[in-house]
Motif scaffolding. Structure first.
Motif, short mmCIF file in Angstrom:
data_model
loop_
_atom_site.label_atom_id
_atom_site.label_comp_id
_atom_site.label_asym_id
_atom_site.label_seq_id
_atom_site.Cartn_x
_atom_site.Cartn_y
_atom_site.Cartn_z
N ASP A 69 0.66 -1.21 0.11
CA ASP A 69 0.13 -0.11 0.01
C ASP A 69 0.85 1.35 -0.01
O ASP A 69 1.36 1.66 1.03
N GLU B 126 -6.33 -1.59 4.63
CA GLU B 126 -6.76 -2.00 5.88
C GLU B 126 -8.09 -1.79 6.05
O GLU B 126 -8.73 -2.53 6.74
N SER C 176 -6.08 -4.24 10.89
CA SER C 176 -4.70 -3.52 11.06
C SER C 176 -3.47 -4.31 11.47
O SER C 176 -3.37 -5.42 11.96
N SER C 177 -2.29 -3.49 10.92
CA SER C 177 -1.25 -4.38 11.08
C SER C 177 -0.29 -3.50 11.92
O SER C 177 -0.47 -2.71 12.59
N THR D 218 4.00 -0.44 10.03
CA THR D 218 3.74 0.29 8.64
C THR D 218 5.19 0.59 8.02
O THR D 218 6.15 0.39 8.65
N TYR E 187 0.64 -8.34 2.88
CA TYR E 187 0.38 -7.07 2.54
C TYR E 187 1.25 -6.16 3.57
O TYR E 187 1.64 -6.58 4.62
N SER F 180 1.45 -2.37 5.22
CA SER F 180 0.47 -0.88 5.31
C SER F 180 1.28 0.10 5.00
O SER F 180 2.49 0.24 5.14
#
Length: 291
Positions: free
Chosen positions: A59, A68, A74-75, A78, A102, A104
């Motif tokens: 992202d 997200e 949510s991670s 980031t 993925y 963030s």
């Protein structure tokens, strides 16, 4: 649990680091916001995953990242944490729906090409390690194209431009494509018409854009596919579930699956590895120019 996941991924990255295979890099762009770019990036990634390809969704919609939100998760870290804390890239890769990996987004990459050389080298070396682990790395870019974003886009193997039948969307898509082509008139492009009322409208939308590109940029950019304006997409967004998983048999899901199948059929694995190896080299070159 997150620590265990990062440790396992770090081991896998180390195992694959010396393998010659490189991920194919794709930048998903749009001329304006609100055309479904992030939704396409997410569901296209899942469709590739469904075809047994290893995929990383990155992202890069800085400050406006929607991945997200679309998956309702949510991670822990980031890309900002990665840059500021000198983390391993394994520490910021999160498992999403269907096991999709993925990264963030955040605010740190607004100055990616103004980082100190040591921080950028860390970023580049870690990113390079990822390319040995995945088949595809998909960058969900921000709407519009800043000067810094352009440097990143010009480093990828190919670009997918998202538009809709709306006149403003077409105008902005052409402007973005023109900006990129002025800086690299040979980078591979394809177009996706999203939110099309029906297939006929989607194809006529593409034809209008394609003719303009051909006339003024002397480029033949193929249509990758059209995705209908399906009510299931909005329902999926409300439920924070990718539409490919929310309603697999919806018109939008079927169109996305067909689009992905056509995309994979068009890929030439024999010629792609040569292009892919140049990504980090090009990125480093743009970084040095931006200093």
């Amino acid at each position: 649990m997150m620590t265990d996941q990062a440790a396992r991924l770090r081991e896998q990255l180390n195992m694959r680091h010396n393998q010659p295979k490189q991920a194919h890099t794709i930048a998903v762009t749009s001329g304006k916001g609100g055309v479904g770019k992030s939704n396409f990036s997410l569901n296209f990634s899942l469709a590739l995953l469904k075809e047994n390809h290893r995929v990383l969704l990155f992202d890069l919609d800085i400050g406006m990242g929607n991945i997200e939100i679309l998956i309702g998760s949510s991670s822990q870290h980031t890309i900002v944490d990665f840059l500021e804390q000198q983390l391993s890239i394994a520490d910021i890769i999160t498992k999403g729906p269907s096991g999709l990996d993925y990264i963030s987004g955040g605010t740190g990459l607004t100055n990616l090409f103004k980082l100190s050389e040591s921080k950028f080298q860390h970023f580049a070396s870690q990113l390079e390690r990822v390319f040995h682990h995945y088949d595809y790395v998909i960058f969900d870019m921000g709407a519009g194209i800043s000067e810094d974003a352009l440097r990143f886009i010009l480093s990828v193997d190919e670009i997918i431009a998202i538009t809709t039948p709306e006149p403003t969307s077409l105008t902005d898509a052409y402007a973005a494509i023109k900006y990129i082509c002025i800086n690299n008139d040979s980078i591979p492009f394809s177009i996706v018409v999203n939110r099309s009322y029906d297939r006929k409208v989607g194809e006529s939308t593409y034809q209008r854009l394609s003719l303009t590109i051909k006339q003024f940029l002397s480029r033949d950019i193929p249509l990758l596919g059209t995705i209908p304006d399906d009510p299931s997409i909005m329902k999926a967004v409300i439920h924070q579930t990718p539409f490919l998983l929310y309603q697999p048999n919806s018109q939008a899901s079927k169109a996305l699956i067909n689009l992905t199948s056509d995309y994979l059929k068009s890929k030439s694995t024999s010629s792609s590895n040569i292009e892919q190896k140049a990504f980090i080299t090009k990125l480093k070159s743009f970084f040095m120019k931006g200093r």
